[in-house]
Motif scaffolding. Structure first.
Motif, PDB file in Angstrom:
ATOM      1  N   GLN A 139      30.170 -14.059   2.683  1.00 23.41           N
ATOM      2  CA  GLN A 139      29.584 -12.708   2.589  1.00 23.41           C
ATOM      3  C   GLN A 139      28.073 -12.774   2.401  1.00 23.41           C
ATOM      4  OE1 GLN A 139      32.556 -11.523  -0.419  1.00 23.41           O
ATOM      5  NE2 GLN A 139      32.043  -9.434   0.199  1.00 23.41           N
ATOM      6  N   LEU A 140      27.655 -13.701   1.539  1.00 22.63           N
ATOM      7  CA  LEU A 140      26.216 -13.815   1.280  1.00 22.63           C
ATOM      8  C   LEU A 140      25.486 -14.367   2.506  1.00 22.63           C
ATOM      9  CD1 LEU A 140      26.411 -15.048  -2.401  1.00 22.63           C
ATOM     10  CD2 LEU A 140      25.605 -12.839  -1.611  1.00 22.63           C
ATOM     11  N   PHE A 141      26.147 -15.271   3.204  1.00 22.03           N
ATOM     12  CA  PHE A 141      25.529 -15.807   4.421  1.00 22.03           C
ATOM     13  C   PHE A 141      25.265 -14.683   5.421  1.00 22.03           C
ATOM     14  CE2 PHE A 141      25.684 -17.230   8.781  1.00 22.03           C
ATOM     15  CZ  PHE A 141      24.736 -18.237   8.785  1.00 22.03           C
ATOM     16  N   TRP A 142      26.312 -13.894   5.709  1.00 24.30           N
ATOM     17  CA  TRP A 142      26.138 -12.841   6.720  1.00 24.30           C
ATOM     18  C   TRP A 142      25.243 -11.717   6.192  1.00 24.30           C
ATOM     19  CZ3 TRP A 142      26.629 -14.564  11.221  1.00 24.30           C
ATOM     20  CH2 TRP A 142      27.583 -15.533  11.519  1.00 24.30           C
ATOM     21  N   GLY A 143      25.263 -11.506   4.889  1.00 23.31           N
ATOM     22  CA  GLY A 143      24.368 -10.498   4.298  1.00 23.31           C
ATOM     23  C   GLY A 143      22.908 -10.856   4.493  1.00 23.31           C
ATOM     24  N   ALA A 144      22.644 -12.160   4.572  1.00 28.99           N
ATOM     25  CA  ALA A 144      21.255 -12.616   4.758  1.00 28.99           C
ATOM     26  C   ALA A 144      20.932 -12.854   6.235  1.00 28.99           C
ATOM     27  CB  ALA A 144      21.024 -13.909   3.975  1.00 28.99           C
TER      28      ALA A 144
ATOM     29  N   GLY B 192      17.348  -2.057  -1.200  1.00 26.38           N
ATOM     30  CA  GLY B 192      18.723  -2.331  -1.615  1.00 26.38           C
ATOM     31  C   GLY B 192      18.775  -3.570  -2.488  1.00 26.38           C
ATOM     32  N   GLY B 193      20.000  -3.958  -2.805  1.00 29.71           N
ATOM     33  CA  GLY B 193      20.204  -5.169  -3.587  1.00 29.71           C
ATOM     34  C   GLY B 193      21.692  -5.321  -3.836  1.00 29.71           C
ATOM     35  N   SER B 194      22.073  -6.485  -4.342  1.00 24.76           N
ATOM     36  CA  SER B 194      23.492  -6.679  -4.651  1.00 24.76           C
ATOM     37  C   SER B 194      23.632  -7.596  -5.854  1.00 24.76           C
ATOM     38  CB  SER B 194      24.233  -7.257  -3.442  1.00 24.76           C
ATOM     39  OG  SER B 194      23.649  -8.473  -3.041  1.00 24.76           O
ATOM     40  N   VAL B 195      24.753  -7.393  -6.582  1.00 26.32           N
ATOM     41  CA  VAL B 195      25.033  -8.172  -7.784  1.00 26.32           C
ATOM     42  C   VAL B 195      26.465  -8.671  -7.670  1.00 26.32           C
ATOM     43  CG1 VAL B 195      25.060  -8.157 -10.311  1.00 26.32           C
ATOM     44  CG2 VAL B 195      23.486  -6.643  -9.078  1.00 26.32           C
ATOM     45  N   TRP B 196      26.655  -9.943  -7.993  1.00 19.73           N
ATOM     46  CA  TRP B 196      27.949 -10.598  -7.778  1.00 19.73           C
ATOM     47  C   TRP B 196      28.399 -11.272  -9.065  1.00 19.73           C
ATOM     48  CZ3 TRP B 196      29.663 -10.211  -2.624  1.00 19.73           C
ATOM     49  CH2 TRP B 196      28.707  -9.702  -1.722  1.00 19.73           C
ATOM     50  N   GLY B 197      29.595 -10.898  -9.558  1.00 21.81           N
ATOM     51  CA  GLY B 197      30.108 -11.530 -10.772  1.00 21.81           C
ATOM     52  C   GLY B 197      31.571 -11.158 -10.993  1.00 21.81           C
ATOM     53  N   ARG B 198      32.283 -11.983 -11.772  1.00 17.97           N
ATOM     54  CA  ARG B 198      33.709 -11.708 -12.019  1.00 17.97           C
ATOM     55  C   ARG B 198      33.879 -10.494 -12.928  1.00 17.97           C
ATOM     56  NH1 ARG B 198      34.643 -17.495 -12.106  1.00 17.97           N
ATOM     57  NH2 ARG B 198      36.224 -18.060 -10.564  1.00 17.97           N
TER      58      ARG B 198
ATOM     59  N   ILE C  53      28.780  -5.894   0.083  1.00 19.73           N
ATOM     60  CA  ILE C  53      27.429  -5.689   0.627  1.00 19.73           C
ATOM     61  C   ILE C  53      27.470  -4.939   1.950  1.00 19.73           C
ATOM     62  CG2 ILE C  53      27.265  -7.964   1.808  1.00 19.73           C
ATOM     63  CD1 ILE C  53      24.251  -7.779   0.523  1.00 19.73           C
ATOM     64  N   HIS C  54      26.476  -4.081   2.113  1.00 20.51           N
ATOM     65  CA  HIS C  54      26.183  -3.414   3.389  1.00 20.51           C
ATOM     66  C   HIS C  54      27.184  -2.355   3.820  1.00 20.51           C
ATOM     67  CE1 HIS C  54      23.306  -6.905   4.516  1.00 20.51           C
ATOM     68  NE2 HIS C  54      22.794  -6.053   3.640  1.00 20.51           N
ATOM     69  N   THR C  55      28.099  -1.973   2.939  1.00 22.84           N
ATOM     70  CA  THR C  55      28.968  -0.855   3.291  1.00 22.84           C
ATOM     71  C   THR C  55      28.129   0.418   3.264  1.00 22.84           C
ATOM     72  OG1 THR C  55      30.778  -1.985   2.241  1.00 22.84           O
ATOM     73  CG2 THR C  55      31.069   0.375   2.625  1.00 22.84           C
ATOM     74  N   GLN C  56      28.209   1.181   4.341  1.00 20.80           N
ATOM     75  CA  GLN C  56      27.510   2.464   4.387  1.00 20.80           C
ATOM     76  C   GLN C  56      28.477   3.509   4.907  1.00 20.80           C
ATOM     77  OE1 GLN C  56      23.601   1.886   6.218  1.00 20.80           O
ATOM     78  NE2 GLN C  56      23.011   1.427   4.163  1.00 20.80           N
TER      79      GLN C  56
END
Ligand code: NAD
Length: 484
Positions: free
Chosen positions: A277-282, A417-423, A445-448
């Motif tokens: 997810q992070l790869f494609w987000g970047a 924008g931005g994103s935060v990732w955690g359990r 990420i990137h849901t609109q």
């Protein structure tokens, strides 16, 4: 030579000819310019370069069409938009292929979804009237808040998502009763010219005109007295020009501009599972994404392993022509951007930052290919961390302290924008709430969506797109007080 052609059969080969659409007609131009296929660097087609006079004609036609269009009932405008969505659907495959050819993005994973989302957006917006609100009712009076159309909206679009970002403007402007003149980016005019052409077969003349040409058409629109609003998506620098130019006629503005989005991977994150997810987000769309991850902050306890996993995943993605179904990462869209992205590679090299993957352009390869580049823990003040790269390069930065990383994420003139990732979702939301951005995703990420407001803080934007808030910005609030 100027000519007008029959638009009953809007099928063209990809090499053209392409026409402006003005006042319901397809119009040729005296001048034209080259549009390149970024996967080959070769000329794909000639696009019409509108004269200032032709832009005037489009604005005049939109002004004339507004008289009738603005008076239609919602249901009538809805029917037109649905008919337009149906017409676009009939040309979906052709539009997606043309999008890959002119923009470079992979056909199956990026271009087709972009066209599909744009068409779906049109249908969903068609179903959303802006209701009249009763804001006060007393024994003596009733106060209603209406939302009336503005007039002619000028839409100015960029080259990274030329179909989606343009139709994001067309749909809410038209359903609210405005008419529109759309100016696509000179780098990617072809898909817009095609959907403009298709519009002429279903919409009344002048409701939507598409006028391509050089950047000089932009200032003509932003200063024009008969344009009531500019809806702009592009760079912050150009956005500042738009603000200045719009002052003379007190235009309404919605500006979606640049970003330098941070993704924060918290200490408790299940980091291995989110690498894709992070790869494609970047790197999705070759990093040419306003809300792309441009700074990836990873907790130091696993940052080295994370970099390795990210690089392993990246190595499995093929770089190449978006028409090749195996390709996940296409070229950068144009030569100007290619040269700009290279200045980041040069800076990384000159400063000796650690490159975990990529970094070197294959000089012999035709087209505008930048290899996926992963920079391992560059300093916070480096160009790649501070500036918007808008290309397939990502810095993966180690941090120790969550308070510190929030501060670093916020220390930017941008706030898109931005994103935060955690359990621990609650803890991740607490971090998200402190990011100074218009949009933040938690463990996604990137849901609109049509009903999800989107806009930038600070120098990333002005106003909102989507949601009722965004649609209302295509209207004038008008208060009606009625004595009982
Ligand atoms: P750009 O600013 O160079 O061009 C955008 C549009 O503005 C083009 O149509 C261009 O012809 C036009 N233009 C140029 N000069 C003008 C002027 N003086 N007045 C009016 N219009 C003028 O941007 P770009 O390079 O096409 O797009 C990349 C940038 O867009 C990046 O910074 C990216 O972050 C941003 N972007 C933002 C969003 C968002 O939603 N916030 C979405 C996509 C792209």
């Amino acid at each position: 030579m100027r000519d007008t052609i029959d638009n009953s059969n809007p099928t063209a080969t990809f090499s053209g000819p392409y026409y402006l659409s003005i006042a319901g007609k397809l119009v040729g131009t005296e001048a034209s310019f080259d549009v390149f296929n970024p996967a080959t660097g070769a000329v794909l087609a000639q696009a019409p370069a509108a004269s200032a006079e032709q832009m005037e004609e489009a604005i005049a036609a939109a002004k004339k069409a507004f008289r009738h269009w603005s008076q239609l009932e919602h249901a009538q405008r809805r029917a037109y938009l649905v008919a337009y969505a149906d017409a676009l659907q009939a040309h979906r495959d052709e539009l997606a292929r043309l999008l890959t050819l002119e923009q470079g993005k992979p056909l199956k994973t990026m271009a087709e979804p972009e066209v599909d989302q744009a068409i779906s957006w049109m249908r969903q917006i068609a179903d959303r009237p802006i209701p009249v609100e009763i804001v006060e009712e007393t024994d003596s009076h009733i106060v209603e808040l209406h939302h009336t159309p503005l007039g002619v909206v000028g839409a100015i679009a960029p080259w990274n998502f030329p179909v989606l970002l343009s139709l994001w403007k067309v749909a809410p402007a038209l359903i609210a009763g405005n008419t529109m003149v759309l100016k696509p980016s000179p780098f990617t005019p072809l898909t817009s010219l095609r959907f403009g052409q298709i519009a002429q077969s279903v919409l009344p003349p002048g409701v939507l005109s598409v006028v391509s040409g050089g950047n000089e058409l932009g200032p003509q629109m932003t200063a024009h007295p008969d344009i009531a609003k500019i809806s702009f998506t592009g760079s912050t620098e150009t956005g500042k020009h738009v603000i200045r130019a719009a002052a003379g006629t007190v235009k309404r503005l919605t500006l979606e501009m640049g970003g330098n989005d941070a993704a924060i991977v918290l200490p408790d994150a299940d980091w291995e599972s989110i690498v894709p997810q992070l790869f494609w987000g970047a790197i999705g769309n070759s990093g040419q994404w306003c809300v792309g991850i441009k700074r990836l902050y990873v907790h130091r306890s696993f940052q080295p392993q994370f970099v390795q996993a990210f690089v392993d995943y990246a190595r499995r993605q093929k770089l190449g022509d978006g028409l090749d179904p195996e390709v996940g990462v296409g070229p950068v869209q144009n030569k100007m951007q290619f040269d700009k992205v290279r200045t980041f590679l040069d800076d990384i090299k000159a400063n000796g930052y650690k490159v975990a993957l990529g970094g070197e352009v294959d000089e012999g390869r035709p087209g505008y290919f930048i290899p996926v580049t992963v920079v391992d823990n560059p300093p916070e003040n480096s160009k790649i961390v501070q500036e918007e790269q808008f290309g397939p390069i990502v810095p993966i930065i180690a941090y120790d302290d969550v308070e510190d990383v929030i501060e670093r994420a916020n220390d930017s003139p941008f706030g898109l924008g931005g994103s935060v990732w955690g359990r621990d979702t609650k803890a991740a939301v607490a971090v998200a709430n402190r990011l100074e951005t218009g949009m933040v995703w938690v463990n996604e990420i990137h849901t609109q969506g049509v009903d999800i407001p989107f806009g930038g803080h600070k120098q990333s934007g002005l106003g909102t797109e989507h949601g009722l808030e965004g649609r209302q910005l295509f209207t004038n609030p008008k208060t009606v007080l009625i004595r009982k």
